[in-house]
Design a protein around this motif. Structure first.
Motif, PDB file in Angstrom:
ATOM      1  N   LEU A   1       0.641  -1.400  -0.018  1.00  0.00           N
ATOM      2  CA  LEU A   1      -0.138  -0.592  -0.122  1.00  0.00           C
ATOM      3  C   LEU A   1       0.668   1.308  -0.418  1.00  0.00           C
ATOM      4  O   LEU A   1       0.762   2.547  -0.666  1.00  0.00           O
ATOM      5  N   ALA A   2       1.466   1.326   0.913  1.00  0.00           N
ATOM      6  CA  ALA A   2       3.202   2.228   0.761  1.00  0.00           C
ATOM      7  C   ALA A   2       3.602   2.322  -0.478  1.00  0.00           C
ATOM      8  O   ALA A   2       3.622   3.771  -1.210  1.00  0.00           O
ATOM      9  N   GLN A   3       4.072   1.212  -0.891  1.00  0.00           N
ATOM     10  CA  GLN A   3       4.350   1.908  -3.067  1.00  0.00           C
ATOM     11  C   GLN A   3       3.682   2.036  -3.223  1.00  0.00           C
ATOM     12  O   GLN A   3       3.987   3.127  -4.720  1.00  0.00           O
ATOM     13  N   ILE A   4       2.224   1.657  -3.225  1.00  0.00           N
ATOM     14  CA  ILE A   4       1.546   1.698  -3.990  1.00  0.00           C
ATOM     15  C   ILE A   4       1.044   3.316  -4.087  1.00  0.00           C
ATOM     16  O   ILE A   4       1.060   4.479  -5.168  1.00  0.00           O
ATOM     17  N   GLY A   5       1.400   3.667  -2.915  1.00  0.00           N
ATOM     18  CA  GLY A   5       0.364   5.273  -2.725  1.00  0.00           C
ATOM     19  C   GLY A   5       1.806   6.731  -3.343  1.00  0.00           C
ATOM     20  O   GLY A   5       1.540   7.607  -3.096  1.00  0.00           O
ATOM     21  N   ALA A   6       2.690   5.630  -2.949  1.00  0.00           N
ATOM     22  CA  ALA A   6       4.234   6.320  -3.314  1.00  0.00           C
ATOM     23  C   ALA A   6       4.471   6.717  -5.070  1.00  0.00           C
ATOM     24  O   ALA A   6       5.372   7.467  -4.953  1.00  0.00           O
ATOM     25  N   SER A   7       3.705   5.619  -5.743  1.00  0.00           N
ATOM     26  CA  SER A   7       4.109   5.605  -6.992  1.00  0.00           C
ATOM     27  C   SER A   7       3.669   7.197  -8.021  1.00  0.00           C
ATOM     28  O   SER A   7       2.409   7.676  -7.316  1.00  0.00           O
ATOM     29  N   LEU A   8       3.149   6.773  -9.383  1.00  0.00           N
ATOM     30  CA  LEU A   8       2.702   7.106  -9.868  1.00  0.00           C
ATOM     31  C   LEU A   8       1.276   7.615 -10.198  1.00  0.00           C
ATOM     32  O   LEU A   8       0.482   8.620 -10.099  1.00  0.00           O
ATOM     33  N   LEU A   9       0.351   6.360  -9.891  1.00  0.00           N
ATOM     34  CA  LEU A   9      -1.023   5.882  -9.093  1.00  0.00           C
ATOM     35  C   LEU A   9      -1.471   7.234  -8.025  1.00  0.00           C
ATOM     36  O   LEU A   9      -2.402   6.741  -7.972  1.00  0.00           O
ATOM     37  N   GLY A  10      -0.874   7.256  -7.318  1.00  0.00           N
ATOM     38  CA  GLY A  10      -0.768   7.746  -5.779  1.00  0.00           C
ATOM     39  C   GLY A  10      -1.734   8.880  -6.081  1.00  0.00           C
ATOM     40  O   GLY A  10      -2.396   9.030  -5.701  1.00  0.00           O
ATOM     41  N   SER A  11      -1.839   9.885  -6.399  1.00  0.00           N
ATOM     42  CA  SER A  11      -2.637  11.330  -6.998  1.00  0.00           C
ATOM     43  C   SER A  11      -3.599  11.198  -7.802  1.00  0.00           C
ATOM     44  O   SER A  11      -4.678  11.580  -7.864  1.00  0.00           O
ATOM     45  N   ILE A  12      -3.828  10.321  -8.402  1.00  0.00           N
ATOM     46  CA  ILE A  12      -4.888   9.609  -9.486  1.00  0.00           C
ATOM     47  C   ILE A  12      -6.156   9.337  -8.126  1.00  0.00           C
ATOM     48  O   ILE A  12      -6.137   8.797  -7.693  1.00  0.00           O
ATOM     49  N   GLY A  13      -7.024  10.362  -8.354  1.00  0.00           N
ATOM     50  CA  GLY A  13      -8.434  10.061  -7.737  1.00  0.00           C
ATOM     51  C   GLY A  13      -9.419   9.212  -8.131  1.00  0.00           C
ATOM     52  O   GLY A  13      -9.137   8.410  -8.796  1.00  0.00           O
ATOM     53  N   ILE A  14     -10.205   8.701  -6.692  1.00  0.00           N
ATOM     54  CA  ILE A  14     -10.942   6.972  -6.760  1.00  0.00           C
ATOM     55  C   ILE A  14     -12.666   7.529  -7.211  1.00  0.00           C
ATOM     56  O   ILE A  14     -12.887   6.197  -7.527  1.00  0.00           O
ATOM     57  N   ALA A  15     -12.643   9.042  -7.357  1.00  0.00           N
ATOM     58  CA  ALA A  15     -13.945   9.337  -8.073  1.00  0.00           C
ATOM     59  C   ALA A  15     -14.854   8.629  -9.096  1.00  0.00           C
ATOM     60  O   ALA A  15     -15.634   9.823  -9.176  1.00  0.00           O
ATOM     61  N   VAL A  16     -13.636   8.407 -10.131  1.00  0.00           N
ATOM     62  CA  VAL A  16     -13.969   8.569 -11.113  1.00  0.00           C
ATOM     63  C   VAL A  16     -15.015   6.916 -11.404  1.00  0.00           C
ATOM     64  O   VAL A  16     -14.760   6.321 -12.449  1.00  0.00           O
ATOM     65  N   LEU A  17     -15.003   6.069  -9.931  1.00  0.00           N
ATOM     66  CA  LEU A  17     -15.839   4.768 -10.565  1.00  0.00           C
ATOM     67  C   LEU A  17     -16.525   4.886 -11.508  1.00  0.00           C
ATOM     68  O   LEU A  17     -16.675   3.481 -11.741  1.00  0.00           O
ATOM     69  N   GLY A  18     -17.875   5.220 -10.840  1.00  0.00           N
ATOM     70  CA  GLY A  18     -18.821   5.528 -11.758  1.00  0.00           C
ATOM     71  C   GLY A  18     -19.097   6.175 -12.739  1.00  0.00           C
ATOM     72  O   GLY A  18     -19.963   5.935 -13.801  1.00  0.00           O
ATOM     73  N   LEU A  19     -17.562   6.355 -13.378  1.00  0.00           N
ATOM     74  CA  LEU A  19     -17.900   7.042 -14.667  1.00  0.00           C
ATOM     75  C   LEU A  19     -17.336   6.124 -16.414  1.00  0.00           C
ATOM     76  O   LEU A  19     -16.842   5.062 -15.775  1.00  0.00           O
ATOM     77  N   GLY A  20     -17.569   6.947 -17.149  1.00  0.00           N
ATOM     78  CA  GLY A  20     -17.238   6.095 -18.220  1.00  0.00           C
ATOM     79  C   GLY A  20     -16.036   5.831 -18.951  1.00  0.00           C
ATOM     80  O   GLY A  20     -15.859   7.059 -18.046  1.00  0.00           O
ATOM     81  N   ILE A  21     -15.300   5.394 -19.785  1.00  0.00           N
ATOM     82  CA  ILE A  21     -14.121   4.726 -19.919  1.00  0.00           C
ATOM     83  C   ILE A  21     -13.837   6.248 -20.529  1.00  0.00           C
ATOM     84  O   ILE A  21     -12.092   6.629 -20.211  1.00  0.00           O
ATOM     85  N   ASP A  22     -13.998   6.918 -21.376  1.00  0.00           N
ATOM     86  CA  ASP A  22     -13.235   8.406 -21.181  1.00  0.00           C
ATOM     87  C   ASP A  22     -13.566   9.620 -20.236  1.00  0.00           C
ATOM     88  O   ASP A  22     -11.889   9.987 -19.962  1.00  0.00           O
ATOM     89  N   MET A  23     -14.527   9.148 -19.648  1.00  0.00           N
ATOM     90  CA  MET A  23     -14.194  10.689 -17.895  1.00  0.00           C
ATOM     91  C   MET A  23     -12.500   9.869 -17.084  1.00  0.00           C
ATOM     92  O   MET A  23     -12.719  10.276 -16.938  1.00  0.00           O
ATOM     93  N   ILE A  24     -12.800   8.467 -17.163  1.00  0.00           N
ATOM     94  CA  ILE A  24     -11.435   8.474 -15.896  1.00  0.00           C
ATOM     95  C   ILE A  24     -10.880   8.516 -17.462  1.00  0.00           C
ATOM     96  O   ILE A  24      -9.564   8.103 -16.635  1.00  0.00           O
ATOM     97  N   PHE A  25     -10.291   7.859 -18.002  1.00  0.00           N
ATOM     98  CA  PHE A  25      -9.233   8.426 -18.914  1.00  0.00           C
ATOM     99  C   PHE A  25      -8.835   9.768 -18.141  1.00  0.00           C
ATOM    100  O   PHE A  25      -7.651   9.953 -18.852  1.00  0.00           O
ATOM    101  N   ARG A  26      -9.475  10.722 -18.978  1.00  0.00           N
ATOM    102  CA  ARG A  26      -9.530  11.897 -18.447  1.00  0.00           C
ATOM    103  C   ARG A  26      -9.379  12.029 -17.335  1.00  0.00           C
ATOM    104  O   ARG A  26      -8.237  12.933 -17.435  1.00  0.00           O
ATOM    105  N   ALA A  27      -9.051  11.771 -16.593  1.00  0.00           N
ATOM    106  CA  ALA A  27      -9.325  12.112 -15.238  1.00  0.00           C
ATOM    107  C   ALA A  27      -7.480  12.008 -14.947  1.00  0.00           C
ATOM    108  O   ALA A  27      -7.255  12.182 -14.015  1.00  0.00           O
ATOM    109  N   ILE A  28      -7.222  10.462 -15.113  1.00  0.00           N
ATOM    110  CA  ILE A  28      -6.541  10.052 -15.030  1.00  0.00           C
ATOM    111  C   ILE A  28      -4.993  10.685 -15.996  1.00  0.00           C
ATOM    112  O   ILE A  28      -4.208  11.141 -15.105  1.00  0.00           O
ATOM    113  N   LEU A  29      -5.509  11.118 -16.976  1.00  0.00           N
ATOM    114  CA  LEU A  29      -4.815  12.607 -17.629  1.00  0.00           C
ATOM    115  C   LEU A  29      -4.637  13.305 -17.035  1.00  0.00           C
ATOM    116  O   LEU A  29      -3.124  14.234 -17.001  1.00  0.00           O
ATOM    117  N   GLY A  30      -5.252  14.057 -16.030  1.00  0.00           N
ATOM    118  CA  GLY A  30      -5.133  15.366 -15.257  1.00  0.00           C
ATOM    119  C   GLY A  30      -4.308  15.015 -14.288  1.00  0.00           C
ATOM    120  O   GLY A  30      -3.692  16.188 -13.680  1.00  0.00           O
TER     121      GLY A  30
END
Length: 225
Positions: A152-181
């Motif tokens: 968990l500590a490694q994941i939090g410190a990785s490139l993924l750490g700053s990605i929000g989890i609120a995109v769970l219920g969104l479509g593929i395009d919205m998830i993709f844009r959120a991650i690009l953000g």
């Protein structure tokens, strides 16, 4: 097809891949929250702890949610440390060493803890003794919990750490844009590789953690029959 897909023809495939990996990561996070709350319930009921349950932060980042679980596990470990210190103090050295011996039968360990658990908790129950044996007298369980914290500590410190989890219920395009953000476009492939790398470790650690907690709850049910 989005206009950018004509310039970057691999984008649709990457969107689907990111969506799949993100969902799997969130599933592992959700399972870890659930298992941690089950463990907290057992400790509060049978070892007299007063631990607060955990809850996924829906508007938080992956790192924030990893940190919530890590903190909850650290709180659990602090409580288990207190029980361990009490057992070490109350038991004869030879008996205490038997609790750490992987060759010693579990039923024997429970019987050893049963001798002093009433002094520690104010009451004696076989369920409490079983919980103590499973969580305090098992290096295997301790190792599994520590491994999950590390992952968990490694994941939090990785490139993924700053990605929000609120995109769970969104479509593929919205998830993709959120991650690009959260990551630079040039880092997208690195983000996908990071998902893949950490998911392998996280799935393994999460499954072992869940299995260990299930063993604890099962032995409690058996002792209460």
């Amino acid at each position: 097809m989005a206009h950018s897909d004509f310039l970057y023809p691999e984008n649709p495939r990457k969107r689907q891949e990111v969506n799949r990996l993100h969902q799997q990561l969130l599933d592992c996070l959700s399972d870890s929250f659930h298992a941690t709350n089950k463990l907290i319930g057992v400790l509060n009921t049978h070892l007299g702890c007063t631990l607060a349950s955990t809850e996924m932060k829906r508007d938080g980042t992956i790192k924030e949610n990893c940190d919530i679980i890590i903190q909850a596990i650290m709180n659990i470990q602090n409580e288990l440390q207190k029980v361990d210190e009490a057992l070490k103090e109350k038991l004869e050295p030879t008996l205490y060493r038997k609790l750490q011996d992987i060759k010693e039968r579990e039923t024997e360990k429970i019987a050893i803890v049963q001798k002093v658990i009433s002094v520690i908790l104010g009451e004696a129950t076989s369920a409490a003794s079983a919980v103590a044996v499973k969580l305090v007298g098992s290096n295997v369980t301790t190792g599994i919990i520590n491994k999950l914290v590390t992952v968990l500590a490694q994941i939090g410190a990785s490139l993924l750490g700053s990605i929000g989890i609120a995109v769970l219920g969104l479509g593929i395009d919205m998830i993709f844009r959120a991650i690009l953000g959260a990551v630079e476009k040039t880092q997208l492939q690195a983000a996908i590789k990071s998902y893949e790398k950490h998911l392998v470790e996280f799935k393994s650690a999460s499954e072992k953690y869940h299995h260990a907690i299930t063993e604890v709850t099962d032995i409690v049910k058996h002792q209460m029959k």
